[in-house]
Design a protein around this motif. Structure first.
Motif, PDB file in Angstrom:
ATOM      1  N   ARG A  78       0.903  -1.371  -0.008  1.00  0.00           N
ATOM      2  CA  ARG A  78      -0.129   0.023   0.048  1.00  0.00           C
ATOM      3  C   ARG A  78       0.899   1.364   0.250  1.00  0.00           C
ATOM      4  N   HIS A  79       1.922   1.097   0.703  1.00  0.00           N
ATOM      5  CA  HIS A  79       3.054   2.497   0.920  1.00  0.00           C
ATOM      6  C   HIS A  79       3.812   2.217  -0.287  1.00  0.00           C
ATOM      7  N   ARG A  80       3.823   1.585  -1.139  1.00  0.00           N
ATOM      8  CA  ARG A  80       4.469   1.339  -2.541  1.00  0.00           C
ATOM      9  C   ARG A  80       6.064   1.280  -2.244  1.00  0.00           C
ATOM     10  N   LEU A  81       6.469   0.547  -0.963  1.00  0.00           N
ATOM     11  CA  LEU A  81       7.687   0.363  -0.679  1.00  0.00           C
ATOM     12  C   LEU A  81       8.529  -0.790  -1.654  1.00  0.00           C
ATOM     13  N   SER A  82       9.541  -0.591  -1.938  1.00  0.00           N
ATOM     14  CA  SER A  82      10.315  -1.591  -3.204  1.00  0.00           C
ATOM     15  C   SER A  82      11.523  -2.092  -2.544  1.00  0.00           C
ATOM     16  N   ASN A  83      11.761  -2.065  -1.269  1.00  0.00           N
ATOM     17  CA  ASN A  83      13.167  -2.431  -0.622  1.00  0.00           C
ATOM     18  C   ASN A  83      13.116  -3.648   0.368  1.00  0.00           C
ATOM     19  N   TRP A  84      11.854  -4.532   0.188  1.00  0.00           N
ATOM     20  CA  TRP A  84      11.693  -5.436   1.187  1.00  0.00           C
ATOM     21  C   TRP A  84      11.386  -6.792   0.714  1.00  0.00           C
ATOM     22  N   ILE A  85      11.684  -7.872   1.587  1.00  0.00           N
ATOM     23  CA  ILE A  85      11.403  -9.191   1.217  1.00  0.00           C
ATOM     24  C   ILE A  85      10.688  -9.673   2.751  1.00  0.00           C
ATOM     25  N   ALA A  86       9.550 -10.384   2.604  1.00  0.00           N
ATOM     26  CA  ALA A  86       9.100 -10.958   3.902  1.00  0.00           C
ATOM     27  C   ALA A  86       8.802 -12.532   3.893  1.00  0.00           C
ATOM     28  N   LEU A  87       9.444 -13.176   4.650  1.00  0.00           N
ATOM     29  CA  LEU A  87       9.315 -14.516   4.639  1.00  0.00           C
ATOM     30  C   LEU A  87       8.381 -15.273   5.751  1.00  0.00           C
ATOM     31  N   ARG A  88       7.431 -15.995   5.467  1.00  0.00           N
ATOM     32  CA  ARG A  88       6.609 -16.459   6.404  1.00  0.00           C
ATOM     33  C   ARG A  88       7.098 -17.925   6.541  1.00  0.00           C
ATOM     34  N   GLY A  89       7.337 -18.145   8.033  1.00  0.00           N
ATOM     35  CA  GLY A  89       7.490 -19.678   8.363  1.00  0.00           C
ATOM     36  C   GLY A  89       8.433 -19.501   9.728  1.00  0.00           C
ATOM     37  N   ASP A  90       8.930 -20.634  10.043  1.00  0.00           N
ATOM     38  CA  ASP A  90       9.811 -20.810  11.462  1.00  0.00           C
ATOM     39  C   ASP A  90      11.155 -20.044  11.078  1.00  0.00           C
ATOM     40  N   ALA A  91      11.576 -19.063  11.746  1.00  0.00           N
ATOM     41  CA  ALA A  91      12.748 -18.429  11.422  1.00  0.00           C
ATOM     42  C   ALA A  91      14.041 -19.475  11.538  1.00  0.00           C
ATOM     43  N   LEU A  92      13.943 -20.354  12.515  1.00  0.00           N
ATOM     44  CA  LEU A  92      15.139 -21.548  12.635  1.00  0.00           C
ATOM     45  C   LEU A  92      15.183 -22.241  11.193  1.00  0.00           C
ATOM     46  N   ALA A  93      14.003 -22.652  10.736  1.00  0.00           N
ATOM     47  CA  ALA A  93      14.040 -23.515   9.772  1.00  0.00           C
ATOM     48  C   ALA A  93      14.342 -22.906   8.618  1.00  0.00           C
ATOM     49  N   LEU A  94      14.059 -21.565   8.213  1.00  0.00           N
ATOM     50  CA  LEU A  94      14.383 -20.796   7.235  1.00  0.00           C
ATOM     51  C   LEU A  94      15.883 -20.342   7.090  1.00  0.00           C
ATOM     52  N   LEU A  95      16.419 -20.099   8.561  1.00  0.00           N
ATOM     53  CA  LEU A  95      17.845 -19.848   8.542  1.00  0.00           C
ATOM     54  C   LEU A  95      18.711 -21.052   8.306  1.00  0.00           C
ATOM     55  N   ALA A  96      18.203 -22.146   8.483  1.00  0.00           N
ATOM     56  CA  ALA A  96      18.914 -23.266   8.453  1.00  0.00           C
ATOM     57  C   ALA A  96      19.018 -23.805   6.841  1.00  0.00           C
ATOM     58  N   SER A  97      17.978 -23.488   6.213  1.00  0.00           N
ATOM     59  CA  SER A  97      17.951 -23.629   4.730  1.00  0.00           C
ATOM     60  C   SER A  97      18.227 -22.760   3.689  1.00  0.00           C
ATOM     61  N   THR A  98      17.293 -21.426   3.615  1.00  0.00           N
ATOM     62  CA  THR A  98      17.302 -20.948   2.188  1.00  0.00           C
ATOM     63  C   THR A  98      17.684 -19.294   2.547  1.00  0.00           C
TER      64      THR A  98
END
Ligand SMILES: C[S@@+](CC[C@H](N)C(=O)[O-])C[C@H]1O[C@@H](n2cnc3c(N)ncnc32)[C@H](O)[C@@H]1O
Length: 221
Positions: A78-98
């Motif tokens: 909505r604020h037309r921001l262009s500088n972000w990525i949002a990951l949905r999920g368990d942080a530990l699983a995401l940090l250990a993988s992707t």
């Protein structure tokens, strides 16, 4: 119910496999701005603020709760921001993988769930078994900013970080200079609840390796 991992960027969103190759962050958000990460961003108050006040910076948020993740994505669009990525999920699983390693100038963790029962400690972001996953995000010279109202857990986090080679750990004796960063912090400040805040710098040139971490999850060997 466990939600499948998901990634949203200003361009769109899709599912994500834990077996995927490391995310090509620089392709997803092109530019030369420094990266900052917020883990467990809740309703996204601080992450949104950082995206807006540093349009040249790049921001990666990780949040488990679908509702909060969706709230941030909707507001960022909505604020037309262009500088972000949002990951949905368990942080530990995401940090250990992707999620790649060693890229973040700053990592923010505010009021993470303390998991007070000892059988749940392995779910903590800051536990001797998991701390490498968080710290491995930091580029040399990068900073970790942490706050909790669960003082017992905060003291333990401080002890874990102080025993970690290559880190300078400072316990802050006053609020952040920019005021309450997150919704939890704003609420607790009004209530007068004590808050433990840590500022941590990964010493440039030092190789992180936690002396007690389990080899299976060590991010830096
Ligand atoms: C106590 S709230 C704090 C929210 C926000 N940081 C603040 O200070 O207002 C903890 C947040 O961490 C998220 N969370 C809990 N476990 C998580 C995990 N394993 N991975 C990512 N986010 C998690 C929760 O969904 C929740 O939004």
């Amino acid at each position: 119910m466990i939600q499948p991992l998901r990634i949203a960027t200003p361009e769109g969103e899709r599912g994500l496999a834990t077996t995927a190759a490391p995310l090509p962050l620089d392709a997803l958000v092109p530019g030369s701005g420094a990266w900052e990460v917020e883990i467990g961003f809740g309703k996204g108050r601080y992450l949104l603020r950082r995206c807006r006040e540093e349009p040249g910076g790049r921001f990666l948020g990780i949040e488990l709760a679908s509702e909060y993740w969706g709230m941030f994505v909707e507001r960022a669009r909505r604020h037309r921001l262009s500088n972000w990525i949002a990951l949905r999920g368990d942080a530990l699983a995401l940090l250990a993988s992707t999620v790649p390693r060693g890229f973040a100038a700053a990592v923010h963790v505010y009021f993470p769930d303390p998991w007070p029962k000892s059988r749940h400690h392995k779910r903590r972001l800051f536990d001797p078994e998991t701390v490498d996953l968080v710290l491995s995000l930091l580029a040399p010279g990068g900073r970790l900013l942490f706050a909790t109202d669960f003082l017992e857990y905060g003291a333990l986090v401080q002890e874990i970080l102080e025993s970690y080679p290559g880190l300078e750990v400072t316990r802050r004796d006053r609020p952040w200079d920019d005021g309450a960063r997150t919704n939890y912090e704003a609420k607790y400040l009004v209530e007068g609840r004590p808050i433990l805040r840590l500022e941590v710098t990964r010493t440039p040139g030092a190789a992180p390796l936690h002396p007690r971490g389990a080899r299976g999850v060590l991010a830096a060997v």
